[in-house]
Design a protein around this motif. Structure first.
Motif, PDB file in Angstrom:
ATOM      1  N   UNK A 105       4.680  -4.538  11.796  1.00  0.00           N
ATOM      2  CA  UNK A 105       5.100  -4.678  10.101  1.00  0.00           C
ATOM      3  C   UNK A 105       6.102  -3.457   9.997  1.00  0.00           C
ATOM      4  N   UNK A 106       6.284  -3.068   8.675  1.00  0.00           N
ATOM      5  CA  UNK A 106       7.122  -1.924   8.286  1.00  0.00           C
ATOM      6  C   UNK A 106       6.456  -0.844   7.775  1.00  0.00           C
ATOM      7  N   UNK A 107       7.209   0.384   7.837  1.00  0.00           N
ATOM      8  CA  UNK A 107       6.485   1.558   7.183  1.00  0.00           C
ATOM      9  C   UNK A 107       7.524   2.635   7.023  1.00  0.00           C
ATOM     10  N   UNK A 108       7.337   3.277   5.739  1.00  0.00           N
ATOM     11  CA  UNK A 108       8.130   4.073   5.282  1.00  0.00           C
ATOM     12  C   UNK A 108       7.200   5.557   5.266  1.00  0.00           C
ATOM     13  N   UNK A 109       7.642   6.570   6.026  1.00  0.00           N
ATOM     14  CA  UNK A 109       6.914   7.916   5.944  1.00  0.00           C
ATOM     15  C   UNK A 109       7.759   9.051   5.213  1.00  0.00           C
ATOM     16  N   UNK A 110       7.174   9.631   4.242  1.00  0.00           N
ATOM     17  CA  UNK A 110       8.010  10.363   3.332  1.00  0.00           C
ATOM     18  C   UNK A 110       7.384  11.801   3.920  1.00  0.00           C
ATOM     19  N   UNK A 111       8.070  12.657   4.356  1.00  0.00           N
ATOM     20  CA  UNK A 111       7.441  14.138   4.558  1.00  0.00           C
ATOM     21  C   UNK A 111       8.441  15.168   3.665  1.00  0.00           C
ATOM     22  N   UNK A 112       7.542  15.515   2.726  1.00  0.00           N
ATOM     23  CA  UNK A 112       8.216  16.590   1.668  1.00  0.00           C
ATOM     24  C   UNK A 112       9.644  15.936   1.321  1.00  0.00           C
ATOM     25  N   UNK A 113      10.822  16.224   1.710  1.00  0.00           N
ATOM     26  CA  UNK A 113      11.953  15.792   1.288  1.00  0.00           C
ATOM     27  C   UNK A 113      12.789  14.572   2.075  1.00  0.00           C
TER      28      UNK A 113
ATOM     29  N   UNK B  18       0.761  -1.336   0.047  1.00  0.00           N
ATOM     30  CA  UNK B  18      -0.079   0.029   0.082  1.00  0.00           C
ATOM     31  C   UNK B  18       0.854   1.273   0.131  1.00  0.00           C
ATOM     32  N   UNK B  19       0.474   2.314  -0.757  1.00  0.00           N
ATOM     33  CA  UNK B  19       1.046   3.452  -0.858  1.00  0.00           C
ATOM     34  C   UNK B  19       0.023   4.344  -0.572  1.00  0.00           C
ATOM     35  N   UNK B  20       0.037   5.383   0.262  1.00  0.00           N
ATOM     36  CA  UNK B  20      -1.214   6.413   0.722  1.00  0.00           C
ATOM     37  C   UNK B  20      -0.619   7.941   0.902  1.00  0.00           C
ATOM     38  N   UNK B  21      -1.044   8.777   0.143  1.00  0.00           N
ATOM     39  CA  UNK B  21      -0.443  10.267   0.073  1.00  0.00           C
ATOM     40  C   UNK B  21      -1.392  11.088   0.675  1.00  0.00           C
ATOM     41  N   UNK B  22      -0.942  12.293   1.244  1.00  0.00           N
ATOM     42  CA  UNK B  22      -1.700  13.116   1.954  1.00  0.00           C
ATOM     43  C   UNK B  22      -1.189  14.585   1.248  1.00  0.00           C
ATOM     44  N   UNK B  23      -1.951  15.392   1.155  1.00  0.00           N
ATOM     45  CA  UNK B  23      -1.260  16.847   0.728  1.00  0.00           C
ATOM     46  C   UNK B  23      -0.895  17.617   1.918  1.00  0.00           C
ATOM     47  N   UNK B  24      -0.167  18.540   1.792  1.00  0.00           N
ATOM     48  CA  UNK B  24       0.164  19.501   3.294  1.00  0.00           C
ATOM     49  C   UNK B  24      -1.124  20.092   3.868  1.00  0.00           C
ATOM     50  N   UNK B  25      -1.979  20.469   3.003  1.00  0.00           N
ATOM     51  CA  UNK B  25      -3.288  21.035   3.668  1.00  0.00           C
ATOM     52  C   UNK B  25      -3.891  20.069   4.769  1.00  0.00           C
ATOM     53  N   UNK B  26      -3.613  18.713   4.447  1.00  0.00           N
ATOM     54  CA  UNK B  26      -4.383  17.774   5.434  1.00  0.00           C
ATOM     55  C   UNK B  26      -3.384  17.682   6.811  1.00  0.00           C
TER      56      UNK B  26
ATOM     57  N   UNK C 248       5.356  13.818  13.557  1.00  0.00           N
ATOM     58  CA  UNK C 248       5.222  14.231  12.108  1.00  0.00           C
ATOM     59  C   UNK C 248       5.243  15.669  12.082  1.00  0.00           C
ATOM     60  N   UNK C 249       5.897  16.419  11.460  1.00  0.00           N
ATOM     61  CA  UNK C 249       6.076  17.856  11.202  1.00  0.00           C
ATOM     62  C   UNK C 249       4.622  18.339  10.745  1.00  0.00           C
TER      63      UNK C 249
ATOM     64  N   UNK D  10       3.662  17.789   3.277  1.00  0.00           N
ATOM     65  CA  UNK D  10       2.989  16.688   2.306  1.00  0.00           C
ATOM     66  C   UNK D  10       3.541  15.304   2.721  1.00  0.00           C
ATOM     67  N   UNK D  11       2.728  14.059   2.805  1.00  0.00           N
ATOM     68  CA  UNK D  11       3.059  12.917   3.260  1.00  0.00           C
ATOM     69  C   UNK D  11       2.655  11.780   2.431  1.00  0.00           C
TER      70      UNK D  11
END
Length: 97
Positions: free
Chosen positions: A54-62, A33-41, A75-76, A80-81
């Motif tokens: 399990x395993x999880x990778x969280x990308x926040x902007x860069x 699964x890949x789920x994205x959220x815009x910065x406004x969220x 989370x900052x 965007x995440x």
């Protein structure tokens, strides 16, 4: 409880009063699964996640965070995440408004 019909992502409200100052939500993401959220969220609340299994990778902007069972991440706000899991995972999200 809400289930995304496309990905089978499960979101379960745990707090007795959703929308309060503090809210706990359990998330289950199936493998791949890949789920994205815009910065406004991410503007309305401070958030921390605790990986239960399990395993999880969280990308926040860069920035990319790789979490293993038991890891906790603050989370900052206003970022965007993207959440990604290879093998599936279950985690708790704490929202503080």
């Amino acid at each position: 409880m809400w289930v995304d019909p496309a990905s089978r992502y499960v979101r379960r409200a745990l707090s007795p009063r959703p929308g309060g100052r503090l809210e706990l939500v359990e998330i289950e993401l199936p493998a791949g699964t890949v789920v994205g959220y815009p910065s406004e969220a991410a503007l309305a609340a401070e958030q921390q996640i605790w990986l239960i299994e399990g395993d999880l990778v969280v990308r926040e902007d860069d920035r990319e965070h790789r979490l293993a069972r038991g890891d906790c991440l603050e989370l900052r706000p206003g970022t965007a995440r993207v959440f990604r899991t290879d093998d599936g995972c279950r985690y708790l999200v704490a929202y503080a408004r």
